[in-house]
Design a protein around this motif. Structure first.
Motif, PDB file in Angstrom:
ATOM      1  N   VAL A   1       4.134   1.915   2.176  1.00 54.65           N
ATOM      2  CA  VAL A   1       5.156   2.907   1.824  1.00 54.65           C
ATOM      3  C   VAL A   1       4.531   4.291   1.991  1.00 54.65           C
ATOM      4  CG1 VAL A   1       6.692   3.792   0.047  1.00 54.65           C
ATOM      5  CG2 VAL A   1       6.222   1.332   0.173  1.00 54.65           C
ATOM      6  N   LEU A   2       5.116   5.100   2.854  1.00 56.38           N
ATOM      7  CA  LEU A   2       4.619   6.448   3.113  1.00 56.38           C
ATOM      8  C   LEU A   2       5.515   7.429   2.367  1.00 56.38           C
ATOM      9  CD1 LEU A   2       4.013   6.096   6.957  1.00 56.38           C
ATOM     10  CD2 LEU A   2       2.578   5.334   5.048  1.00 56.38           C
ATOM     11  N   VAL A   3       4.907   8.218   1.505  1.00 58.77           N
ATOM     12  CA  VAL A   3       5.674   9.095   0.619  1.00 58.77           C
ATOM     13  C   VAL A   3       5.656  10.527   1.143  1.00 58.77           C
ATOM     14  CG1 VAL A   3       5.906   9.976  -1.730  1.00 58.77           C
ATOM     15  CG2 VAL A   3       5.110   7.636  -1.346  1.00 58.77           C
ATOM     16  N   GLY A   4       6.871  11.058   1.404  1.00 63.06           N
ATOM     17  CA  GLY A   4       7.005  12.451   1.772  1.00 63.06           C
ATOM     18  C   GLY A   4       6.622  12.800   3.185  1.00 63.06           C
ATOM     19  N   ARG A   5       6.487  11.802   4.057  1.00 62.28           N
ATOM     20  CA  ARG A   5       6.118  12.071   5.443  1.00 62.28           C
ATOM     21  C   ARG A   5       6.519  10.891   6.313  1.00 62.28           C
ATOM     22  NH1 ARG A   5       0.756  13.920   3.992  1.00 62.28           N
ATOM     23  NH2 ARG A   5       1.884  14.168   2.042  1.00 62.28           N
ATOM     24  N   PRO A   6       6.758  11.158   7.609  1.00 62.56           N
ATOM     25  CA  PRO A   6       7.138  10.074   8.503  1.00 62.56           C
ATOM     26  C   PRO A   6       5.934   9.226   8.892  1.00 62.56           C
ATOM     27  CG  PRO A   6       6.947  12.112   9.733  1.00 62.56           C
ATOM     28  CD  PRO A   6       6.752  12.472   8.286  1.00 62.56           C
ATOM     29  N   SER A   7       6.221   8.078   9.463  1.00 63.21           N
ATOM     30  CA  SER A   7       5.148   7.218   9.935  1.00 63.21           C
ATOM     31  C   SER A   7       4.472   7.857  11.145  1.00 63.21           C
ATOM     32  CB  SER A   7       5.699   5.843  10.320  1.00 63.21           C
ATOM     33  OG  SER A   7       4.695   5.066  10.955  1.00 63.21           O
TER      34      SER A   7
ATOM     35  N   GLY B   1      -2.857  14.112  -6.702  1.00 65.88           N
ATOM     36  CA  GLY B   1      -2.297  14.861  -7.812  1.00 65.88           C
ATOM     37  C   GLY B   1      -1.510  14.002  -8.777  1.00 65.88           C
ATOM     38  N   ALA B   2      -0.428  14.561  -9.308  1.00 69.08           N
ATOM     39  CA  ALA B   2       0.324  13.929 -10.388  1.00 69.08           C
ATOM     40  C   ALA B   2       1.011  12.648  -9.941  1.00 69.08           C
ATOM     41  CB  ALA B   2       1.358  14.915 -10.940  1.00 69.08           C
ATOM     42  N   TRP B   3       1.276  11.769 -10.901  1.00 70.97           N
ATOM     43  CA  TRP B   3       1.932  10.493 -10.639  1.00 70.97           C
ATOM     44  C   TRP B   3       2.859  10.175 -11.810  1.00 70.97           C
ATOM     45  CZ3 TRP B   3       0.431   7.247 -14.626  1.00 70.97           C
ATOM     46  CH2 TRP B   3      -0.747   7.602 -15.293  1.00 70.97           C
ATOM     47  N   PRO B   4       3.986   9.514 -11.533  1.00 73.40           N
ATOM     48  CA  PRO B   4       4.914   9.147 -12.600  1.00 73.40           C
ATOM     49  C   PRO B   4       4.482   7.849 -13.274  1.00 73.40           C
ATOM     50  CG  PRO B   4       5.817   8.490 -10.494  1.00 73.40           C
ATOM     51  CD  PRO B   4       4.534   9.214 -10.198  1.00 73.40           C
ATOM     52  N   PRO B   5       4.640   7.733 -14.588  1.00 74.67           N
ATOM     53  CA  PRO B   5       4.279   6.488 -15.284  1.00 74.67           C
ATOM     54  C   PRO B   5       4.999   5.269 -14.727  1.00 74.67           C
ATOM     55  CG  PRO B   5       4.638   8.247 -16.865  1.00 74.67           C
ATOM     56  CD  PRO B   5       5.068   8.782 -15.536  1.00 74.67           C
ATOM     57  N   SER B   6       6.194   5.466 -14.173  1.00 76.47           N
ATOM     58  CA  SER B   6       6.956   4.337 -13.630  1.00 76.47           C
ATOM     59  C   SER B   6       6.227   3.641 -12.496  1.00 76.47           C
ATOM     60  CB  SER B   6       8.332   4.817 -13.137  1.00 76.47           C
ATOM     61  OG  SER B   6       8.184   5.785 -12.108  1.00 76.47           O
TER      62      SER B   6
ATOM     63  N   ASP C   1      10.041  10.703  -2.380  1.00 80.40           N
ATOM     64  CA  ASP C   1       9.310  11.134  -3.565  1.00 80.40           C
ATOM     65  C   ASP C   1       8.628   9.933  -4.205  1.00 80.40           C
ATOM     66  OD1 ASP C   1       9.512  11.642  -6.820  1.00 80.40           O
ATOM     67  OD2 ASP C   1       9.005  13.452  -5.676  1.00 80.40           O
ATOM     68  N   LEU C   2       7.503  10.164  -4.850  1.00 77.86           N
ATOM     69  CA  LEU C   2       6.771   9.070  -5.488  1.00 77.86           C
ATOM     70  C   LEU C   2       7.593   8.416  -6.584  1.00 77.86           C
ATOM     71  CD1 LEU C   2       4.049   7.637  -5.332  1.00 77.86           C
ATOM     72  CD2 LEU C   2       3.150   9.285  -6.972  1.00 77.86           C
ATOM     73  N   GLY C   3       8.484   9.167  -7.213  1.00 74.38           N
ATOM     74  CA  GLY C   3       9.341   8.600  -8.240  1.00 74.38           C
ATOM     75  C   GLY C   3      10.321   7.579  -7.714  1.00 74.38           C
ATOM     76  N   ASP C   4      10.521   7.558  -6.389  1.00 79.86           N
ATOM     77  CA  ASP C   4      11.421   6.580  -5.771  1.00 79.86           C
ATOM     78  C   ASP C   4      10.733   5.257  -5.471  1.00 79.86           C
ATOM     79  OD1 ASP C   4      13.395   8.547  -5.760  1.00 79.86           O
ATOM     80  OD2 ASP C   4      12.799   9.286  -3.775  1.00 79.86           O
ATOM     81  N   VAL C   5       9.418   5.202  -5.671  1.00 80.06           N
ATOM     82  CA  VAL C   5       8.646   4.007  -5.320  1.00 80.06           C
ATOM     83  C   VAL C   5       8.623   3.044  -6.494  1.00 80.06           C
ATOM     84  CG1 VAL C   5       6.393   3.136  -4.612  1.00 80.06           C
ATOM     85  CG2 VAL C   5       7.226   5.321  -3.711  1.00 80.06           C
ATOM     86  N   ASP C   6       9.042   1.804  -6.259  1.00 80.68           N
ATOM     87  CA  ASP C   6       9.040   0.764  -7.289  1.00 80.68           C
ATOM     88  C   ASP C   6       8.468  -0.498  -6.659  1.00 80.68           C
ATOM     89  OD1 ASP C   6       9.408  -0.852  -9.436  1.00 80.68           O
ATOM     90  OD2 ASP C   6      11.586  -0.887  -9.357  1.00 80.68           O
ATOM     91  N   VAL C   7       7.261  -0.871  -7.065  1.00 76.48           N
ATOM     92  CA  VAL C   7       6.574  -2.025  -6.486  1.00 76.48           C
ATOM     93  C   VAL C   7       6.341  -3.047  -7.583  1.00 76.48           C
ATOM     94  CG1 VAL C   7       4.539  -2.837  -5.261  1.00 76.48           C
ATOM     95  CG2 VAL C   7       5.441  -0.553  -4.787  1.00 76.48           C
TER      96      VAL C   7
ATOM     97  N   TYR D   1       0.854  -1.183   0.000  1.00 72.85           N
ATOM     98  CA  TYR D   1       0.000   0.000   0.000  1.00 72.85           C
ATOM     99  C   TYR D   1       0.890   1.233   0.000  1.00 72.85           C
ATOM    100  CZ  TYR D   1      -3.210   3.618   1.588  1.00 72.85           C
ATOM    101  OH  TYR D   1      -3.940   4.771   1.695  1.00 72.85           O
ATOM    102  N   VAL D   2       0.612   2.173  -0.904  1.00 73.17           N
ATOM    103  CA  VAL D   2       1.393   3.403  -1.011  1.00 73.17           C
ATOM    104  C   VAL D   2       0.495   4.579  -0.631  1.00 73.17           C
ATOM    105  CG1 VAL D   2       2.714   4.903  -2.554  1.00 73.17           C
ATOM    106  CG2 VAL D   2       2.823   2.412  -2.843  1.00 73.17           C
TER     107      VAL D   2
END
Length: 272
Positions: free
Chosen positions: A68-74, A105-110, A89-95, A39-40
């Motif tokens: 995976v928490l993006v841009g904020r602590p748990s 908002g925006a999301w990377p195609p990756s 950053d969301l661009g660092d997420v690879d699942v 879960y992201v």
């Protein structure tokens, strides 16, 4: 003077309710799979997600479930057995495996490179996420505007590659809090009709959409029109039967055979 109590944002309340409801169904599904799931979270609902995962605490030790928490602590409070990671950053997420991502908002195609990926996006209306997600391979998608009593709107977009999961999401969408001060609007409805949240919603916008579909493509079976309702409107497949029944009763649609209940193989056509 007494301090004025700040009312909760109705858009956020319904967004949270829909997310939690679907996340509960998604978690139950991925915990039955040997691949598990990830879960992201890109918004402020990590604590709500952790509470959902806590309901499955007895199964987490034997199954892979990560957040995976993006841009904020748990926020803390993660149940034992849940793998918690953070990303700047969301661009660092690879699942690589099954994933549900709550985005703002925006999301990377990756982000959509893996299999069994699903996303729920909150953004301003009219940002085109639905079309881009379909082009990226998530062909089962719905966009719905959440319209508050003051007319302000926020869009929710859900996308998956599995029509069964889209059907599950729509069940949860219509089961959300009907007293939150939000009505739904289909961004593809030319008349922009506002519809109350209900398990038995107003079907006039769906009826118009089905009549337009029959007008464009000619006769179709009830099953075809149910699939259209699922994939192209904010409504559920089963809602199509009620809308079509009303259209037949109003003389707008002819049916073959002429009598009996509307079954999956009943063929319908526009009158006139």
């Amino acid at each position: 003077m007494a301090e004025r109590v700040r009312r909760p944002d109705p858009h956020g309340s319904v967004e949270r309710d829909v997310l939690v409801r679907y996340l509960d169904a998604w978690t139950a599904t991925v915990l039955r799979s040997p691949r598990g799931g990830t879960y992201v979270e890109c918004g402020d609902f990590a604590a709500d997600a952790f509470r959902v995962f806590g309901e499955f605490a007895d199964r987490l030790a034997e199954h892979h479930l990560a957040a995976v928490l993006v841009g904020r602590p748990s926020p803390g409070g993660a149940p034992a057995g849940l793998i918690v990671r953070t990303a700047a950053d969301l661009g660092d997420v690879d699942v690589p495996g099954p994933m549900l991502a709550h985005l703002t908002g925006a999301w990377p195609p990756s982000l959509l490179r893996g299999k069994a990926h699903e996303v729920l996006i909150a953004d301003e209306p009219g940002t085109g996420h639905r079309e881009r997600l379909r082009s990226a391979g998530l062909g089962c998608a719905v966009a719905v505007d959440l319209v508050a009593d003051d007319g302000t709107a926020r869009a929710l977009v859900f996308a998956t590659a599995d029509s069964r999961h889209l059907a599950t999401f729509k069940n949860e969408l219509w089961a959300a809090d009907e007293f939150a001060g939000i009505r739904y609007r289909d961004p593809r409805d030319a008349e922009g009709t506002l519809v109350d949240i209900s398990l038995t919603p107003q079907l006039l916008p769906l009826r118009r959409a089905l009549l337009a579909e029959l007008g464009r493509h000619g006769p179709a079976t009830v099953a075809d029109l149910q699939r259209f309702a699922l994939l192209e409107t904010i409504y559920r497949a089963e809602d199509a039967v009620g809308a079509l029944t009303a259209a037949v009763a109003a003389g707008q649609v002819a049916r073959e055979p002429e009598k009996g209940r509307l079954g999956a193989r009943t063929v319908l056509s526009v009158v006139g």
